[in-house]
Write an enzyme that holds these catalytic residues in place. Structure first.
Site, PDB file in Angstrom:
ATOM      1  N   GLY A 243     -20.843 -30.843   6.055  1.00  0.00           N
ATOM      2  CA  GLY A 243     -22.057 -30.056   6.272  1.00  0.00           C
ATOM      3  C   GLY A 243     -23.223 -30.953   6.628  1.00  0.00           C
TER       4      GLY A 243
ATOM      5  N   ASP B 191     -19.523 -39.308  -2.371  1.00  0.00           N
ATOM      6  CA  ASP B 191     -19.826 -39.673  -0.981  1.00  0.00           C
ATOM      7  C   ASP B 191     -20.867 -40.795  -0.974  1.00  0.00           C
ATOM      8  OD1 ASP B 191     -20.308 -39.824   1.733  1.00  0.00           O
ATOM      9  OD2 ASP B 191     -20.977 -37.747   1.969  1.00  0.00           O
TER      10      ASP B 191
ATOM     11  N   LYS C 241     -19.451 -32.222  -5.025  1.00  0.00           N
ATOM     12  CA  LYS C 241     -19.510 -33.578  -4.469  1.00  0.00           C
ATOM     13  C   LYS C 241     -20.844 -34.173  -4.896  1.00  0.00           C
ATOM     14  CE  LYS C 241     -20.609 -34.915   0.265  1.00  0.00           C
ATOM     15  NZ  LYS C 241     -20.136 -34.826   1.675  1.00  0.00           N
TER      16      LYS C 241
ATOM     17  N   LYS D 264     -16.944 -32.726  11.112  1.00  0.00           N
ATOM     18  CA  LYS D 264     -18.251 -32.124  11.377  1.00  0.00           C
ATOM     19  C   LYS D 264     -18.362 -31.937  12.877  1.00  0.00           C
ATOM     20  CE  LYS D 264     -20.873 -34.243   7.578  1.00  0.00           C
ATOM     21  NZ  LYS D 264     -21.643 -35.465   7.225  1.00  0.00           N
TER      22      LYS D 264
ATOM     23  N   SER E 144     -22.684 -29.917  -2.306  1.00  0.00           N
ATOM     24  CA  SER E 144     -22.970 -31.351  -2.224  1.00  0.00           C
ATOM     25  C   SER E 144     -24.299 -31.593  -2.926  1.00  0.00           C
ATOM     26  CB  SER E 144     -23.044 -31.769  -0.748  1.00  0.00           C
ATOM     27  OG  SER E 144     -23.471 -33.113  -0.631  1.00  0.00           O
TER      28      SER E 144
ATOM     29  N   ASP F   3     -15.905 -39.843   7.053  1.00  0.00           N
ATOM     30  CA  ASP F   3     -16.858 -38.906   7.650  1.00  0.00           C
ATOM     31  C   ASP F   3     -17.451 -39.613   8.878  1.00  0.00           C
ATOM     32  OD1 ASP F   3     -19.161 -37.462   8.310  1.00  0.00           O
ATOM     33  OD2 ASP F   3     -19.970 -37.359   6.293  1.00  0.00           O
TER      34      ASP F   3
HETATM   35  C1  NPQ Z   1     -22.497 -35.958   4.422  1.00  0.00           C
HETATM   36  N1  NPQ Z   1     -23.929 -33.948   4.203  1.00  0.00           N
HETATM   37  O1  NPQ Z   1     -21.478 -35.407   4.091  1.00  0.00           O
HETATM   38  C2  NPQ Z   1     -23.765 -35.222   4.794  1.00  0.00           C
HETATM   39  C3  NPQ Z   1     -24.889 -36.121   4.734  1.00  0.00           C
HETATM   40  C4  NPQ Z   1     -26.215 -35.649   5.139  1.00  0.00           C
HETATM   41  C5  NPQ Z   1     -24.039 -32.003   2.782  1.00  0.00           C
HETATM   42  O2  NPQ Z   1     -23.661 -34.137   1.984  1.00  0.00           O
HETATM   43  C6  NPQ Z   1     -30.463 -34.336   7.349  1.00  0.00           C
HETATM   44  C7  NPQ Z   1     -29.529 -34.482   8.336  1.00  0.00           C
HETATM   45  C8  NPQ Z   1     -30.098 -34.534   6.081  1.00  0.00           C
HETATM   46  C9  NPQ Z   1     -28.257 -34.850   8.042  1.00  0.00           C
HETATM   47  C10 NPQ Z   1     -28.412 -35.111   4.458  1.00  0.00           C
HETATM   48  C11 NPQ Z   1     -23.864 -33.469   2.952  1.00  0.00           C
HETATM   49  C12 NPQ Z   1     -28.803 -34.900   5.756  1.00  0.00           C
HETATM   50  C13 NPQ Z   1     -27.870 -35.056   6.754  1.00  0.00           C
HETATM   51  C14 NPQ Z   1     -27.125 -35.484   4.186  1.00  0.00           C
HETATM   52  C15 NPQ Z   1     -26.574 -35.424   6.429  1.00  0.00           C
HETATM   53  O3  NPQ Z   1     -22.456 -37.161   4.523  1.00  0.00           O
HETATM   54 MG    MG Z   2     -20.379 -37.518   4.159  1.00  0.00          MG
END
Ligand code: NPQ
Ligand code: MG
Length: 356
Positions: free
Chosen positions: A278, A176, A149, A250, A123, A226
């Site tokens: 993630g 995303d 992504k 998640k 990502s 999500d």
């Molecule tokens: C998502 N994750 O899918 C999340 C968003 C995300 C890997 O894109 C701190 C805590 C920082 C939570 C950054 C990815 C973050 C977070 C991104 C969640 O939407």
């Molecule tokens: Mg997301």
């Protein structure tokens, strides 16, 4: 914990990650879990502060002194406390680890996972320019990631995606928005439908299944939810109203591993593919994600990257590396299959609390 590089999304930019690590002591064993709430309420309303409060004042006191035999027992105990899925999930993860250590089974085997390695992608956050974005994608492809992504937001959407698509015509690619659009502003995303994307993730607000179903009608590309999918019931209703055709799971967002498995099973029964999201987890949460993603209906690569994509130094003794086929191997030791690096814990710890 300092990140290897800043991570920017539609809700902000972070350079360090806070998390709460949980340890449950029982029967001479220690189960460990990670609560993925972040310092700021940008992705979700929970923060490390609210999770600390809910864990300390409600969840842990409700658990202490109870006989808990399985995850269903645990769910019964936490059910009386509303919301705070990430706090619950951290505690539940520690419980699963403990259960695995007690029975000698890996979490993958406890959950009924069917694979030893799971396909993963990377990502990539918002970048300063298209050149920088394309170069960043190229760097990750060179490391072996086979699915990418990218983050989008209003004004940084079609052009960014087109830049990547033009440079890499056959790359499995998805976007995303982290809920940054409205039904009206999402009209701007219509050209994405011609870019052969795997999916468009969470374009609209988290509490808005209905507008997602109106938006999905305008796209051939599957929408993926999500933030909106916070329970098996939300997943069922999203599928019933065609608000999405793919589901991101998640553990933190849905209140634990058991709830994640329930959503997996429900989607599988409806022929809807899922994949593992993630949250910039440490090695603890990453191990849980790998075990979960080994279940058969995880049909798309997860946002579970190698340790070194996020951290130079992690808090587990194990670090996760990318296999040459863009997979990561699922731990097979009891429980999560990871142990803590005491020196790293000492280095990064800000606060510590023990409840008896
Ligand atoms: C998502 N994750 O899918 C999340 C968003 C995300 C890997 O894109 C701190 C805590 C920082 C939570 C950054 C990815 C973050 C977070 C991104 C969640 O939407
Ligand atoms: Mg997301």
């Amino acid at each position: 914990m300092p990140l290897v590089s800043p991570f920017e999304t539609s809700f902000g930019r972070i350079i360090t990650r806070d998390s709460i690590l949980l340890e449950i002591f029982a029967e001479g064993l220690i189960g460990i879990g990670e609560c993925v709430a972040d310092r700021d309420p940008g992705y979700a309303y929970e923060t490390s502060g609210t999770a600390w409060h809910i864990l300390k004042d409600f969840l842990i006191p409700a658990l202490l002194g109870h006989d808990v035999h399985d995850a269903i027992d645990l769910l019964q105990i936490v059910l009386g406390i509303k919301g705070h899925a990430m706090a619950k999930a951290g505690l539940e993860m520690a419980f699963w680890d403990l259960l695995g250590k007690k029975t000698g089974h890996s979490l993958r085997d406890l959950l009924g996972g069917t694979r030893n390695r799971v396909p993963v992608g990377v990502s990539i956050g918002l970048q300063e320019s298209h050149e920088k974005l394309v170069a960043t994608v190229e760097d990750y492809l060179a490391l072996g990631y086979q699915r990418v992504k990218i983050k989008i937001k209003p004004g940084r959407d079609v052009d960014d995606t087109l830049a990547v698509r033009s440079a890499f015509p056959d790359l499995p690619l998805q976007v995303d928005a982290n809920s940054a659009f409205t039904l009206e502003s999402a009209e701007a995303l219509i050209p994405l439908d011609d870019l052969n994307l795997l999916l468009i993730e969470q374009p609209l607000a988290e509490d808005d299944l209905w507008d997602h179903s109106r938006l999905q009608r305008k796209f051939r590309t599957p929408l993926c939810l999500d933030e909106s999918i916070i329970s098996p019931r939300h997943a069922r209703q999203a599928l019933e109203m065609d608000a999405c055709r793919i589901v991101n799971i998640k553990v933190g967002r849905v209140g634990g591993i058991s709830q994640g498995v329930a959503i997996h099973d429900l989607c599988q029964a409806q022929d809807t593919p899922v994949w593992c999201g993630g949250m910039l987890e440490t090695g603890v949460g990453r191990a849980a994600n790998l075990a979960l993603a080994s279940l058969p209906n995880f049909k798309l690569p997860g946002d579970i990257s190698a340790t070194d994509r996020y951290y130079e130094r992690d808090i587990t003794e194990q670090c996760f590396t990318l296999n040459s086929d863009s997979t990561i191997s699922v731990p097979d030791s009891p429980g999560l299959g990871v142990s803590l690096d005491a020196k790293a814990i000492a280095k990064f710890s800000l606060r510590n609390l023990r409840l008896k």
